[in-house]
Design a protein around this motif. Sequence first.
Motif, short mmCIF file in Angstrom:
data_model
loop_
_atom_site.label_atom_id
_atom_site.label_comp_id
_atom_site.label_asym_id
_atom_site.label_seq_id
_atom_site.Cartn_x
_atom_site.Cartn_y
_atom_site.Cartn_z
N ALA A 207 0.84 -1.20 0.00
CA ALA A 207 0.00 0.00 0.00
C ALA A 207 0.88 1.25 0.00
O ALA A 207 1.84 1.34 0.76
N LEU A 208 0.53 2.21 -0.85
CA LEU A 208 1.29 3.47 -0.91
C LEU A 208 0.76 4.47 0.12
O LEU A 208 1.46 5.41 0.46
N ASP B 37 1.49 -2.02 3.95
CA ASP B 37 0.90 -3.37 4.07
C ASP B 37 1.06 -4.12 2.74
O ASP B 37 0.87 -3.55 1.67
N ALA B 38 1.35 -5.42 2.83
CA ALA B 38 1.44 -6.24 1.61
C ALA B 38 0.03 -6.50 1.10
O ALA B 38 -0.81 -7.02 1.82
N LEU B 39 -0.24 -6.13 -0.14
CA LEU B 39 -1.58 -6.32 -0.71
C LEU B 39 -1.62 -7.43 -1.76
O LEU B 39 -2.66 -8.03 -1.99
N ARG B 40 -0.52 -7.68 -2.42
CA ARG B 40 -0.46 -8.73 -3.44
C ARG B 40 0.97 -9.23 -3.55
O ARG B 40 1.91 -8.48 -3.32
N LYS B 41 1.08 -10.50 -3.91
CA LYS B 41 2.39 -11.09 -4.23
C LYS B 41 2.45 -11.33 -5.73
O LYS B 41 1.42 -11.59 -6.35
N ALA B 42 3.65 -11.25 -6.28
CA ALA B 42 3.82 -11.54 -7.70
C ALA B 42 3.21 -12.90 -8.01
O ALA B 42 3.42 -13.86 -7.25
N GLY C 241 -9.65 -2.77 -7.11
CA GLY C 241 -10.22 -1.69 -6.31
C GLY C 241 -9.38 -1.41 -5.08
O GLY C 241 -9.11 -0.26 -4.73
N MET C 242 -8.94 -2.47 -4.43
CA MET C 242 -8.13 -2.31 -3.22
C MET C 242 -6.81 -1.60 -3.54
O MET C 242 -6.39 -0.70 -2.81
N LEU C 243 -6.17 -1.98 -4.64
CA LEU C 243 -4.89 -1.35 -5.02
C LEU C 243 -5.12 0.12 -5.39
O LEU C 243 -4.34 0.99 -4.99
N ALA C 244 -6.18 0.39 -6.13
CA ALA C 244 -6.48 1.78 -6.49
C ALA C 244 -6.75 2.58 -5.22
O ALA C 244 -6.25 3.71 -5.06
N GLY C 245 -7.50 1.99 -4.29
CA GLY C 245 -7.83 2.66 -3.04
C GLY C 245 -6.60 2.97 -2.21
O GLY C 245 -6.59 3.91 -1.42
#
Length: 375
Positions: free
Chosen positions: A7-8, A113-118, A128-132
């Motif tokens: 998360a940015l 926070d880690a939101l996704r793994k490669a 949506g979560m990444l955009a948010g």
Amino acid sequence: VAQDVVALEDVPPFERSSVDGFAVISSDVIGASTQTPVRLTISGEILMGKPASGALRPGHAMHIPTGGALPTGADGVIKVEDTRESEGHVEVLDGRGVRDHVTARGADVHRGDALRKAGDVLTAAALGMLAGAGHAGVSVYKKPVVGLLVSGDELVEPGRPLRDGEIRDTNSISLLAALRAMGCAPHLYPRVVDRREALTRAFAQALHDSDAVVVSGGSSVGERDYTPAVVAAAGTPGVIVHGVRAKPGRPTLLGVIGDKPVIGLPGNPVSALVMLETLGKPILLRLLGKRDETVPVRARLAHTIDVHPGLEHRIPVQFVKDGDDFTAVPLLGTSAQMRVLGFADALVIVPEGMGIMEAGSWVDALPLTRSGGLR
Ligand code: AMP
Ligand code: MG
């Protein structure tokens, strides 16, 4: 997605109200009730998308909407239903739980926070979560281009008249749809006639254009089954596997030319699709770094399966709701009968050596990839 994603930004990015009501200082409203209301002076209104114009002082309250930013000094919100408003003042009729209506900054997602793994799949919700969390873009794997060659002199596409001895070309459509649903970018070449030179030429073209090649038909040991010879002659290492101890799809071929996988499927429609699903898919998914996400479904077998124990069998099943459970109804028939697969939701694997699976036993069924359409 081709990268680990963190998360940015904090979500939400500020402390906010989760209800429509009044921002207050919680110590001002302790013990407030219908019998003993607390009277506060209204000193302004919080607007959506704007910070408060000033700090909240003791004895005061500010109108705040759901999602509004808490003003400095405020540490609680009273729901509008628990208030009575009059001429510049508000009476708080219930002061309990005043802090519960405040959402802390970062309560949903913290920056970092880690939101996704490669290798993870970007679902609609994940996007949506990444955009948010502030991502304007992330890097993803390019869809592997998969060349699809369909061979057979007897094949006619739907929409054209069938003459004696001809059959409909099933696999061009089913394999194209399956490849697309798996996340590939398939390219269907013109149908290949049953001549070795024709397959050699078409295969070379497909190999040149694509990251992987799937060939339908001609993978067996018949006189006009040219796939093994053509793949073997196309380069190194060539044919790796020819023949699988499994049904349907025994005459399947797996090869590699350079670094490009080649999957040679038998022409029988059921064999072709089952083998693409079970042997081909994991290979193709590796090209895009994607883990095979097929999660088995536990279901009760509706009828006994009784098959030759000398091979591994993949039995198409249809899920039928039965009270609170699902039963898996085996769809039995030959690998030429598209009906067998046309109504199937999943495959049940009968391991080599087993042969019989009793009606009523619990099985793990592997759902078939859902179609992603043809375009
Ligand atoms: P093959 O693997 O080419 O020997 O074909 C095995 C059987 O599958 C034959 O009966 C073919 O007519 C049939 N077949 C091959 N290709 C297709 C196709 N694209 N669509 C429907 N049936 C096919
Ligand atoms: Mg053929």
